[in-house]
Design a protein around this motif. Structure first.
Motif, PDB file in Angstrom:
ATOM      1  N   SER A 392       0.989  -1.231   0.008  1.00 66.23           N
ATOM      2  CA  SER A 392       0.068  -0.162   0.411  1.00 66.23           C
ATOM      3  C   SER A 392       0.704   1.052   0.021  1.00 66.23           C
ATOM      4  N   ILE A 393       1.955   1.204   0.698  1.00 58.38           N
ATOM      5  CA  ILE A 393       2.585   2.532   0.876  1.00 58.38           C
ATOM      6  C   ILE A 393       3.650   2.787  -0.729  1.00 58.38           C
ATOM      7  N   ARG A 394       4.039   1.739  -0.739  1.00 60.83           N
ATOM      8  CA  ARG A 394       4.661   1.913  -2.524  1.00 60.83           C
ATOM      9  C   ARG A 394       3.339   2.141  -3.639  1.00 60.83           C
ATOM     10  N   GLN A 395       2.547   1.351  -3.360  1.00 57.10           N
ATOM     11  CA  GLN A 395       1.015   2.505  -4.436  1.00 57.10           C
ATOM     12  C   GLN A 395       1.002   3.346  -4.414  1.00 57.10           C
ATOM     13  N   THR A 396       1.513   3.614  -3.105  1.00 54.73           N
ATOM     14  CA  THR A 396       1.146   4.934  -2.560  1.00 54.73           C
ATOM     15  C   THR A 396       1.952   6.294  -3.272  1.00 54.73           C
ATOM     16  N   MET A 397       3.072   6.131  -2.882  1.00 51.91           N
ATOM     17  CA  MET A 397       4.779   6.482  -3.267  1.00 51.91           C
ATOM     18  C   MET A 397       3.817   6.537  -5.083  1.00 51.91           C
ATOM     19  N   GLU A 398       4.377   6.011  -5.835  1.00 54.89           N
ATOM     20  CA  GLU A 398       3.696   6.074  -6.971  1.00 54.89           C
ATOM     21  C   GLU A 398       3.147   7.007  -7.126  1.00 54.89           C
ATOM     22  N   ILE A 399       2.025   6.668  -7.142  1.00 52.81           N
ATOM     23  CA  ILE A 399       0.706   7.817  -7.074  1.00 52.81           C
ATOM     24  C   ILE A 399       1.019   8.836  -6.617  1.00 52.81           C
ATOM     25  N   PHE A 400       1.440   9.228  -5.791  1.00 51.57           N
ATOM     26  CA  PHE A 400       1.492  10.914  -5.430  1.00 51.57           C
ATOM     27  C   PHE A 400       3.703  10.792  -6.940  1.00 51.57           C
ATOM     28  N   LEU A 401       3.625  10.549  -7.305  1.00 47.87           N
ATOM     29  CA  LEU A 401       5.116  10.598  -7.896  1.00 47.87           C
ATOM     30  C   LEU A 401       4.363  10.886  -9.215  1.00 47.87           C
ATOM     31  N   ARG A 402       3.427  10.149  -9.834  1.00 46.77           N
ATOM     32  CA  ARG A 402       2.928  10.531 -10.964  1.00 46.77           C
ATOM     33  C   ARG A 402       1.902  11.915 -10.743  1.00 46.77           C
TER      34      ARG A 402
END
Length: 569
Positions: A392-402
């Protein structure tokens, strides 16, 4: 403002923008595609995708649309309008990542006012704004009316656009009603029929919903407006579910035109800008310092010079963040013209600027909400929970980056008024501070995950090193003496298999036992290599290998004992 003859708003127009978080429809998917799910609903779905002038016939594209387009910088143009758009392209940066749905069944809203009268506002349009790869939707409602006295305008700004009541009058009595809300809100159809009505007076429903779900309910008329999407904490069926992100007062933009805008007093502008209660004849309880701070941070006075009383200096804009109000002179073509004046720019250019600012805030709040949910569901003692947390944290990091690279704009226009209003909106909404806070939280999470991965890798390498050391002894012995220390295995097939089993089972048992004791063995190796320890202390370290290590506290105690032993002379 004179109590006997209050100024009259010749034209009143208001745009509500309500940001909501969309809940995941499919666990694990990065892009949820809520807009496609809404378009796929064919039964009892009033929403239809809205095509703009860029996707229609060339004859529908006029100079007004051109002026709107060139207001923005190229990177914002690609966000709002896309690049080489066509209905057949994929959702990305071929076309705009914004997808708009509109419903046409509601023609007006009937409001029950505080004095017992009713007021009908014409509905210009009702839209849903979806954004690719961001689980946020904005409900946009535009209404208008003519010839409203200023106290009525103040009442609408204060009472209209509340998702739910904050409190009720008369305590627990049966005749209690919602305070600070319109007495009633009704959606009217094309033929004047009532399609849905508010239930602000149903105090027990709101109280029970908070008691049961630890979340606020919303008014029945808002639920009707958003259907077939359903509230997340609701027993209604629906794949597209939403939840509230922030305060129950919906952000709004208001356009007002007066015959003489200079007749408005300083307190009138404060009441309009802060959407406070209507003027009751008493002065505002604010100090001079508060009034001056409001004028300094929330009033855009580039075209407002009351002392001159000139038509070309009669427009004032107030932007507190949640509320934006534009006040100007009625009948002035540069202000009231719906095609070429500020009214047209208010409904299009400045609306889009406000949409971007509120979308930024809603997206940041959504990502922060995801982090809170991920942490709250973490059980550090459960391996599956830790894996879900990391994912979940890694997905949120990827969304924030995009989001940062696709949607986060520090500047949207070079035109002075558009640029200044976006800066004021962003500053008063606190978007920059919210972005920095979220970025810091995500970096903290990333550092934690990296440290945890490094720790686990080090533990694995440590265990493998211990096993390798013990395997090295056997390798040297067998290499020196040769593989066939004893007589060769039996010549029968069954005997050969038996010999392999006899050798393999003890080897496996020894290997796993070595892994089990690897941590204690590594501490013994450290003690052997430490020249400051006496032989007796090293023997004690060897004996500790077989002592029970039942808890982390025991391991820490042994570590402290070993450290203390090293410090002895």
């Amino acid at each position: 403002m004179s109590a006997s003859t209050p100024p009259v708003a010749r034209h009143f127009r208001q745009i509500l923008m309500w940001p909501l978080r969309l809940m995941p429809m499919r666990a694990g998917d990065q892009v949820q595609r809520h807009s496609e799910a809404l378009a796929a609903i064919t039964e009892n779905n009033p929403w239809r995708e809205q095509r703009d002038e860029f996707t229609g016939a060339p004859t529908d594209f006029h100079e007004r649309h051109y002026r709107e387009f060139v207001t923005f910088l190229p990177h914002v143009q690609r966000f709002l309008y896309g690049q080489g758009r066509s209905s057949a392209t994929l959702r990305g940066y071929g076309e705009s990542p914004i997808r708009v749905f509109r419903r046409h069944d509601i023609a007006a809203v009937r409001l029950g006012c505080e004095d017992g009268s009713t007021l009908d506002l014409t509905v210009q349009h009702i839209d849903l704004y979806f954004f690719y790869d961001v689980d946020v939707v904005l409900l946009v409602l535009e209404v208008y009316a003519d010839d409203l006295p200023l106290p009525r305008v103040q009442e609408l700004l204060f009472r209209f656009g509340r998702a739910f009541p904050a409190k009720w009058t008369n305590g627990d009595s049966n005749d209690s009603r919602a305070a600070q809300c319109m007495r009633s809100v009704q959606w009217l159809g094309r033929d004047g029929e009532v399609l849905a009505e508010s239930d602000y007076g149903d105090r027990e429903r709101y109280l029970r919903h908070v008691w049961e779900h630890r979340a606020s309910a919303i008014g029945k008329h808002w639920e009707y407006l958003l259907s077939p999407m359903v509230l997340h904490h609701s027993e209604a069926d629906g794949d597209i579910r939403y939840r509230q992100l922030e305060y129950h007062r919906q952000p709004k933009m208001t356009f007002l035109s007066f015959d003489d805008p200079f007749a408005l007093t300083r307190e009138d502008f404060v009441r309009l800008g802060q959407a406070t209660q209507p003027d009751d004849g008493r002065p505002l309880p604010y100090s001079e310092e508060v009034m001056s701070e409001f004028e300094r941070t929330s009033c855009y006075d580039r075209f407002w010079v009351p002392g001159r009383r000139s038509e070309n200096a009669s427009t004032r804009v107030i932007c507190t963040g949640p509320s934006m109000v534009m006040v100007g002179m009625h009948g002035l073509s540069g202000y009231s013209d719906p095609q070429n004046g500020l009214l047209a720019e208010f409904r299009h250019q400045y609306f889009l600027i406000g949409l971007i600012a509120h979308f930024h805030r809603a997206s940041l709040l959504m990502l922060m909400d995801r982090l809170v949910v991920a942490v709250s569901l973490l059980d550090a003692d459960e391996a599956d929970s830790r894996r879900r947390f990391k994912r979940s944290i890694r997905q949120t990091m990827e969304i924030f980056l995009r989001f940062s690279h696709r949607y986060w704009f520090g500047e949207v226009s070079k035109q002075s008024m558009a640029k200044d209003l976006f800066d004021m909106w962003t500053r008063n909404l606190g978007n920059d501070a919210l972005y920095d806070e979220l970025r810091a939280e995500i970096l903290d999470m990333d550092n934690y995950l990296e440290a945890d991965d490094s720790r686990r890798q080090n533990e694995t390498l440590l265990r493998l090193t211990v096993v390798t050391i013990f395997g090295l002894v056997g390798t040297i012995v067998t290499g020196f003496l040769g593989m066939n220390i004893f007589d060769g295995p039996p010549t029968t097939l069954l005997g050969k298999i038996g010999a392999v089993v006899v050798v393999a089972i003890p080897t496996l048992v020894l290997t796993f036992y070595t892994l089990k004791k690897s941590s204690a063995l590594s501490e013994f190796f450290d003690a052997v290599s430490d020249d400051t320890l006496t032989p007796r202390q090293k023997v004690r370290a060897f004996l500790r290998i077989w002592r029970p290590r039942s808890s982390a506290a025991g391991r820490r105690r042994n570590d402290r004992i070993a450290a203390a032993a090293r410090t002895r002379p």
